[in-house]
Enzyme design. Structure first.
Site, PDB file in Angstrom:
ATOM      1  N   GLU A 374      42.755 -40.534 -13.202  1.00 32.19           N
ATOM      2  CA  GLU A 374      41.863 -41.148 -14.182  1.00 32.19           C
ATOM      3  C   GLU A 374      40.576 -41.543 -13.479  1.00 32.19           C
ATOM      4  OE1 GLU A 374      43.622 -44.779 -15.366  1.00 32.19           O
ATOM      5  OE2 GLU A 374      45.359 -43.813 -16.233  1.00 32.19           O
ATOM      6  N   HIS A 459      52.855 -48.468 -13.785  1.00 32.46           N
ATOM      7  CA  HIS A 459      53.679 -47.580 -14.608  1.00 32.46           C
ATOM      8  C   HIS A 459      55.134 -47.543 -14.140  1.00 32.46           C
ATOM      9  CE1 HIS A 459      49.786 -44.999 -15.467  1.00 32.46           C
ATOM     10  NE2 HIS A 459      49.757 -46.167 -16.069  1.00 32.46           N
ATOM     11  N   ASN A 497      49.847 -40.974 -18.140  1.00 33.73           N
ATOM     12  CA  ASN A 497      50.128 -42.375 -18.476  1.00 33.73           C
ATOM     13  C   ASN A 497      51.310 -42.420 -19.446  1.00 33.73           C
ATOM     14  OD1 ASN A 497      47.305 -41.433 -18.289  1.00 33.73           O
ATOM     15  ND2 ASN A 497      46.917 -43.564 -17.884  1.00 33.73           N
TER      16      ASN A 497
HETATM   17  P1  FAE Z   1      56.839 -53.324 -21.932  1.00 32.44           P
HETATM   18  O1  FAE Z   1      55.657 -52.915 -22.698  1.00 32.44           O
HETATM   19  O2  FAE Z   1      56.670 -53.765 -20.526  1.00 32.44           O
HETATM   20  O3  FAE Z   1      57.557 -54.484 -22.766  1.00 32.44           O
HETATM   21  C1  FAE Z   1      58.657 -55.202 -22.295  1.00 32.44           C
HETATM   22  C2  FAE Z   1      58.603 -56.616 -22.858  1.00 32.44           C
HETATM   23  O4  FAE Z   1      59.839 -57.266 -22.598  1.00 32.44           O
HETATM   24  C3  FAE Z   1      57.528 -57.488 -22.228  1.00 32.44           C
HETATM   25  O5  FAE Z   1      56.726 -58.061 -23.242  1.00 32.44           O
HETATM   26  C4  FAE Z   1      58.312 -58.545 -21.451  1.00 32.44           C
HETATM   27  O6  FAE Z   1      57.660 -59.799 -21.395  1.00 32.44           O
HETATM   28  C5  FAE Z   1      59.608 -58.613 -22.228  1.00 32.44           C
HETATM   29  N1  FAE Z   1      60.751 -59.064 -21.438  1.00 32.44           N
HETATM   30  C6  FAE Z   1      61.095 -58.697 -20.189  1.00 32.44           C
HETATM   31  N2  FAE Z   1      62.244 -59.289 -19.801  1.00 32.44           N
HETATM   32  C7  FAE Z   1      62.647 -60.063 -20.876  1.00 32.44           C
HETATM   33  C8  FAE Z   1      63.756 -60.932 -21.092  1.00 32.44           C
HETATM   34  N3  FAE Z   1      64.715 -61.109 -20.161  1.00 32.44           N
HETATM   35  N4  FAE Z   1      63.841 -61.573 -22.274  1.00 32.44           N
HETATM   36  C9  FAE Z   1      62.879 -61.390 -23.235  1.00 32.44           C
HETATM   37  N5  FAE Z   1      61.806 -60.589 -23.064  1.00 32.44           N
HETATM   38  C10 FAE Z   1      61.689 -59.920 -21.897  1.00 32.44           C
HETATM   39  O7  FAE Z   1      57.949 -52.178 -21.895  1.00 32.44           O
HETATM   40  N6  FAE Z   1      50.239 -46.940 -19.895  1.00 32.44           N
HETATM   41  C11 FAE Z   1      49.587 -45.968 -20.549  1.00 32.44           C
HETATM   42  O8  FAE Z   1      50.212 -45.076 -21.129  1.00 32.44           O
HETATM   43  N7  FAE Z   1      48.201 -45.949 -20.580  1.00 32.44           N
HETATM   44  C12 FAE Z   1      47.460 -46.890 -19.944  1.00 32.44           C
HETATM   45  O9  FAE Z   1      46.218 -46.875 -20.010  1.00 32.44           O
HETATM   46  C13 FAE Z   1      48.140 -47.912 -19.211  1.00 32.44           C
HETATM   47  N8  FAE Z   1      47.440 -48.843 -18.510  1.00 32.44           N
HETATM   48  C14 FAE Z   1      48.119 -49.880 -17.916  1.00 32.44           C
HETATM   49  C15 FAE Z   1      47.411 -50.895 -17.296  1.00 32.44           C
HETATM   50  C16 FAE Z   1      48.073 -51.999 -16.777  1.00 32.44           C
HETATM   51  C17 FAE Z   1      47.310 -53.086 -16.079  1.00 32.44           C
HETATM   52  C18 FAE Z   1      49.490 -52.089 -16.890  1.00 32.44           C
HETATM   53  C19 FAE Z   1      50.244 -53.281 -16.357  1.00 32.44           C
HETATM   54  C20 FAE Z   1      50.205 -51.077 -17.498  1.00 32.44           C
HETATM   55  C21 FAE Z   1      49.537 -49.963 -18.010  1.00 32.44           C
HETATM   56  N9  FAE Z   1      50.234 -48.942 -18.648  1.00 32.44           N
HETATM   57  C22 FAE Z   1      49.556 -47.923 -19.257  1.00 32.44           C
HETATM   58  C23 FAE Z   1      51.712 -48.925 -18.699  1.00 32.44           C
HETATM   59  C24 FAE Z   1      52.288 -49.316 -20.066  1.00 32.44           C
HETATM   60  O10 FAE Z   1      51.692 -50.499 -20.536  1.00 32.44           O
HETATM   61  C25 FAE Z   1      53.814 -49.457 -19.931  1.00 32.44           C
HETATM   62  O11 FAE Z   1      54.332 -48.213 -19.514  1.00 32.44           O
HETATM   63  C26 FAE Z   1      54.479 -49.866 -21.237  1.00 32.44           C
HETATM   64  O12 FAE Z   1      53.981 -51.095 -21.702  1.00 32.44           O
HETATM   65  C27 FAE Z   1      55.986 -49.956 -21.070  1.00 32.44           C
HETATM   66  O13 FAE Z   1      56.565 -50.106 -22.351  1.00 32.44           O
HETATM   67  P2  FAE Z   1      58.016 -50.687 -22.508  1.00 32.44           P
HETATM   68  O14 FAE Z   1      58.338 -50.731 -23.941  1.00 32.44           O
HETATM   69  O15 FAE Z   1      58.936 -49.947 -21.590  1.00 32.44           O
END
Ligand code: FAE
Length: 518
Positions: A374, A459, A497
């Site tokens: 990117e 990621h 991503n």
């Molecule tokens: P996620 O979105 O992490 O959601 C999990 C949720 O579960 C969170 O809100 C936690 O707080 C919650 N949680 C965890 N443990 C517990 C518990 N014990 N009890 C209750 N709640 C809990 O998971 N991906 C892209 O495709 N494009 C991008 O441009 C991109 N940029 C990024 C930039 C940054 C700075 C970061 C950090 C990530 C980026 N990502 C990007 C990655 C993407 O946000 C990530 O792959 C997804 O959010 C993961 O989705 P999940 O549903 O697996």
């Protein structure tokens, strides 16, 4: 959809109260985590008539702070910025060699920089998960790469049905290429394109969930600025279509989903009368447990993200709460090959003092060199003559989570040195560009004389891999009614991503689960 005998399905369609979940509740479906996997699950279950409890450890992020804004800016991080830290832990720790982290009050802020032995894993915390903090780059992998990403999933189904469904629901769009050619805020990306093409690499526009019309208005200065005010990492106040603007309003409209922010699931174990006993800790904004609630759920969906789901499952297996989970739990974790790097440009290639925080393009050398880079902004507000990149690489290394009985915590055995294959793949692009342009790497962004950002990932993927720790639809081995439905299902790499793939896979799996298990 299965017939009328729907265990746990509520009679009638009485809208439910806003929450939070009460101690002693008995619920048909409990979803742990409100990121992509969790919100897809909650929405589709609710639309099928199932009452859902959505439990999220982070805050709701629906109330402005004293500055009138919900989210903090990258240039002025404050207590809202980090999850329970007293000092910021910014991905770019230094600028011009100087450390830029600063003290902040401890608070249940939006970005978690979770430190394991050899890697910092950045994750979003709050209703919306990673969608709150990420760059919104919404990329469907090239079909030719899909077999390596999810080998047991039917690619036809994904590309005909579930990727389109996910892209539509997430509001994915592409920058207007004509506008790109003139917009001041994308000068950095045009420099990235020019240099990529001069070295023979394809530059591709990358879709994003940002509202591109709003972006144009930001550039024209007719609306409050968001991407053009350096908002990213700690939330975005205006133009980004996070899950708060896409899946969440639909979830709320069903009237069937109760959301409990600042509630963290600590334990899941079979209940004597069937279903599962779930122990939930309610937190205050300094992270203390104020109340412990015990509820019973007929079905539990682990959507706590790759790290959150893996940590829970590994702990619950090791401590005897869920002993029948199989030996694949915690394995096959990868960093999507993330490495960061900056390059110092020639004086005639300024990248601009106004940079949109939302990337819009990348350099594709996946097939030849194993890297997709990117072209990322450095939204410092001053001219830096720097080009900055987040590369996704085909790094083959995989790590494993394990329970540490001494510390009572889950460890991850990733070693910093395991980034080297990813660095070598990224160099397949940037060594060539540097040679062509007569330029060098920046050494001031990750420390003093440190070129590669090899200490982190944005990621995280894997830890409860599809068709290994689960069946081919995310049903966890060993227990009926327990599911993994987030990034933990994907074995370490998506070639781009990850969130579109996480969303599309969740759409696929929940459709099957609703049809057969309810
Ligand atoms: P996620 O979105 O992490 O959601 C999990 C949720 O579960 C969170 O809100 C936690 O707080 C919650 N949680 C965890 N443990 C517990 C518990 N014990 N009890 C209750 N709640 C809990 O998971 N991906 C892209 O495709 N494009 C991008 O441009 C991109 N940029 C990024 C930039 C940054 C700075 C970061 C950090 C990530 C980026 N990502 C990007 C990655 C993407 O946000 C990530 O792959 C997804 O959010 C993961 O989705 P999940 O549903 O697996």
């Amino acid at each position: 959809m299965a017939g009328a005998a729907l265990a746990g399905r509520a009679a009638g369609a009485t809208p439910r109260a806003a929450g939070p979940i009460s101690d002693g509740a008995r619920v048909p479906a409990l979803v742990i985590g409100s990121g992509y996997g969790g919100q897809v699950t909650a929405l589709r279950l609710a639309q099928a008539g199932v009452d859902v409890q959505l439990v999220e450890m982070g805050m709701a992020w629906d109330t402005p702070g004293s500055d009138g804004k919900i989210f903090a800016n990258t240039t002025t991080p404050d207590q809202r910025s980090f999850w329970l830290r007293t000092r910021t832990k910014q991905p770019l720790s230094n600028f011009l060699g100087f450390p830029i982290d600063k003290d902040i009050p401890k608070y249940t802020g939006i970005l978690d920089a979770e430190e394991f032995g050899g890697i910092i894993v950045y994750q979003g915390r709050g209703v919306g998960g990673g969608s709150l903090v990420n760059g919104g780059m919404a990329v469907t992998p090239k079909r030719e790469n899909f077999g390596a990403i999810l080998p047991t999933v039917d690619a036809n189904e994904m590309y005909n049905t579930y990727y389109p469904r996910a892209n539509a629901a997430l509001g994915v769009g592409l920058i207007d290429p004509a506008w790109f050619d003139s917009a001041e805020c994308y000068q950095y990306a045009r420099v990235g394109r020019k240099q990529a093409q001069r070295s023979g690499f394809p530059f591709v526009f990358v879709p994003d969930v940002y509202d591109w019309n709003y972006m144009k208005q930001e550039q024209a200065n007719t609306v409050p600025r968001s991407a053009l005010a350096g908002e990213i990492l700690y939330g975005n106040n205006y133009g980004k279509k996070s899950l708060q603007k896409t899946y969440l309003p639909q979830i709320q409209a069903t009237g069937r989903v109760t959301i409990s922010p600042l509630h963290r699931v600590a334990k899941v174990t079979p209940a004597s009368g069937g279903g599962y006993t779930v122990t939930i800790e309610q937190l205050n904004t300094t992270g203390d447990v104020t109340v412990t609630k015990v509820v019973t759920a007929a079905k539990v969906f682990f959507a706590a993200g790759s790290v959150g789901t893996s940590k829970l499952l590994v702990k619950l297996k090791a401590t005897g709460a869920l002993p029948n989970l199989n030996g694949e739990v915690g394995k096959n974790w990868g960093d999507n090959g993330n490495v960061m790097v900056g390059r110092a440009n020639q004086i005639w290639d300024p990248t601009g003092s106004l940079q949109s925080s939302i990337p819009c393009g990348g350099i594709d050398n996946w097939a030849a060199g194993g890297a997709f880079a990117e072209v990322a902004p450095l939204p410092t507000g001053i001219e830096t003559w720097a080009s900055f990149y987040l590369s996704i690489t085909k790094n083959p290394n995989r790590a494993q989570f394990s329970w540490n009985a001494a510390t009572q915590e889950v460890d991850l055995n990733w070693q910093t040195a395991w980034k080297q294959p990813g660095i070598d793949m990224a160099k397949s692009i940037f060594d060539k560009i540097n040679a062509k342009e007569g330029t060098i790497y920046r050494t001031d962004l990750f420390g003093i004389y440190k070129i590669w950002g090899d200490h982190l990932t944005y990621h995280p993927l894997g830890g409860a891999v599809l068709n290994k720790a689960t069946d081919n639809y995310g049903r966890l081995a060993g227990y009926q009614g327990l599911y993994a439905i987030d990034g933990s299902l994907i074995p370490g790499n998506t070639s781009v991503n990850p969130f579109v793939t996480i969303t599309a896979l969740a759409e696929r799996n929940i459709e099957k689960i609703i049809a057969t298990d309810f």
